[in-house]
Design an enzyme around this catalytic site. Structure first.
Site, PDB file in Angstrom:
ATOM      1  N   ARG A 138       0.832  -1.208   0.000  1.00 51.05           N
ATOM      2  CA  ARG A 138       0.000   0.000   0.000  1.00 51.05           C
ATOM      3  C   ARG A 138       0.868   1.260   0.000  1.00 51.05           C
ATOM      4  NH1 ARG A 138      -0.599   4.696   2.936  1.00 51.05           N
ATOM      5  NH2 ARG A 138      -0.283   3.505   4.860  1.00 51.05           N
ATOM      6  N   ASP A 139       1.555   1.511   1.091  1.00 48.71           N
ATOM      7  CA  ASP A 139       2.328   2.745   1.224  1.00 48.71           C
ATOM      8  C   ASP A 139       3.521   2.754   0.272  1.00 48.71           C
ATOM      9  OD1 ASP A 139       2.987   5.216   2.194  1.00 48.71           O
ATOM     10  OD2 ASP A 139       3.866   4.511   4.055  1.00 48.71           O
ATOM     11  N   HIS A 155       5.960   4.675  12.609  1.00 48.85           N
ATOM     12  CA  HIS A 155       6.017   4.610  11.146  1.00 48.85           C
ATOM     13  C   HIS A 155       7.004   5.679  10.680  1.00 48.85           C
ATOM     14  CE1 HIS A 155       3.822   3.896   7.166  1.00 48.85           C
ATOM     15  NE2 HIS A 155       4.606   4.931   6.901  1.00 48.85           N
ATOM     16  N   HIS A 164       9.878   7.381   8.094  1.00 48.52           N
ATOM     17  CA  HIS A 164      10.403   7.503   6.740  1.00 48.52           C
ATOM     18  C   HIS A 164      11.897   7.789   6.836  1.00 48.52           C
ATOM     19  CE1 HIS A 164       6.596   8.062   4.101  1.00 48.52           C
ATOM     20  NE2 HIS A 164       6.317   7.341   5.176  1.00 48.52           N
ATOM     21  N   CYS A 193       7.304  10.140   0.402  1.00 48.11           N
ATOM     22  CA  CYS A 193       6.268  11.151   0.592  1.00 48.11           C
ATOM     23  C   CYS A 193       6.334  12.164  -0.543  1.00 48.11           C
ATOM     24  CB  CYS A 193       6.457  11.865   1.932  1.00 48.11           C
ATOM     25  SG  CYS A 193       5.307  13.232   2.188  1.00 48.11           S
ATOM     26  N   ASN A 201      10.182   4.631   2.897  1.00 49.67           N
ATOM     27  CA  ASN A 201       9.894   4.192   4.252  1.00 49.67           C
ATOM     28  C   ASN A 201      11.086   3.475   4.876  1.00 49.67           C
ATOM     29  OD1 ASN A 201       6.774   4.534   4.657  1.00 49.67           O
ATOM     30  ND2 ASN A 201       7.004   3.717   2.591  1.00 49.67           N
TER      31      ASN A 201
END
Length: 305
Positions: free
Chosen positions: A15-16, A207, A209, A240, A249
């Protein structure tokens, strides 16, 4: 520093990791990748996002992916939902768990969701209530907890306020996101000490990055503060769109290597994870940027030379 004996890794790559990719991966490729991840020892995989395909075209096949994967016993298959419309589709696809999301900074929230923080609460409250009524657990993502690309500093008090509100609305866990990768270990330690004074540690996840190369260092500090749930993306896939030079990430494979060397259990097999990394980087036609994937490519090239 005190470290836990075991850490729960939540893999968010499908997903991310994929949501910002400009190429549209075939649905079957996504399914095959998730099926490979399911056999690595991961117990939690966020497989897609039920967001309007206009906003995230890379995941426009969310329903087909969710219905097409082979679900392994003991693995939770989760998906991101923005509102009731997304939830309805996710429920039809019968995902195991849903996640809602918002930002700690008002400007980022407006850019990302087109609503202020206060306007977002009722939307998420309804979504959370209906998801739980349908028997689904709900996770919460909170972005920009260590800094915002528009507002700069975000106060720990603001993060605490929004996190507490999400928990009161019924999420079981809030994943605290360093969206643009500006957090540093001292800041992480200070903020977590403040947040965990009023919020149970078991209701928080991290979470990070790796925009500035701080993700593993920040994770170490988070673990020493008692946070035992960490999000990762295989190979460091993702990033991002609001952070210049954002390199993605926290890499799940680098995290697993570090934990293994420290004697901390994750239940995940690094070799199987690297093989799944080879598959997705070949499919994307670009190398994954994690250290473990760089090492694996070098070893592979040496063997074939």
């Amino acid at each position: 520093m005190n470290y836990p004996e075991r850490v729960l890794i939540k893999e968010v790559g499908p997903r991310d990791g994929l949501q910002n990719e400009k190429v549209f991966l075939p649905t079957q490729t996504k399914i095959d990748w998730i099926n490979q991840l399911s056999k690595t020892g991961l117990s939690y995989i966020e497989i897609t996002s039920f967001v309007n395909p206009k906003w995230i075209p890379a995941l426009s096949d969310c329903y087909e992916v969710a219905k097409g994967i082979t679900r392994e016993p003991g693995v939770t298959y989760a998906a991101l939902v923005p509102n009731m419309k997304g939830l309805e589709k996710a429920l039809l696809a019968d995902v195991d768990e849903v996640a809602v999301f918002m930002s700690a900074s008002d400007t980022h929230n407006k850019k990302n969701i087109n609503k202020s923080i206060e306007e977002t609460f009722p939307v998420l409250e309804e979504t959370i209530r209906e998801a739980k009524a349908s028997g689904k657990k709900v996770r919460g993502y909170l972005s920009t907890v260590f800094g915002c690309p528009y507002e700069g500093h975000v106060s720990p008090e603001q993060v605490e306020k929004v996190t507490t509100k999400l928990l009161e609305m019924g999420v079981y866990e809030v994943s605290l996101g360093d969206t643009i990768g500006v957090g540093n270990p001292r800041q992480v330690e200070s903020n977590l000490n403040q947040w965990t004074a009023s919020i149970p540690k078991e209701n928080l996840a991290l979470h990070f990055h790796n925009t500035r190369g701080m993700a593993l260092a920040n994770t170490l500090v988070g673990m020493s503060a008692g946070i035992t749930t960490i999000d990762g993306s295989l190979g460091g896939l993702g990033g991002c769109p609001y952070a210049k030079g954002a390199s993605g990430n926290l890499a799940t494979d680098d995290l697993i290597h570090m934990l293994s060397e420290m004697g901390i259990d994750s239940g995940i097999d690094l070799g199987s994870l690297v093989n799944a990394g080879h598959f997705i980087e070949t499919s994307l036609e670009k190398p994954l940027i994690s250290h473990q994937m760089e090492i694996a490519r070098a070893q592979k090239a040496e063997q074939t030379s």
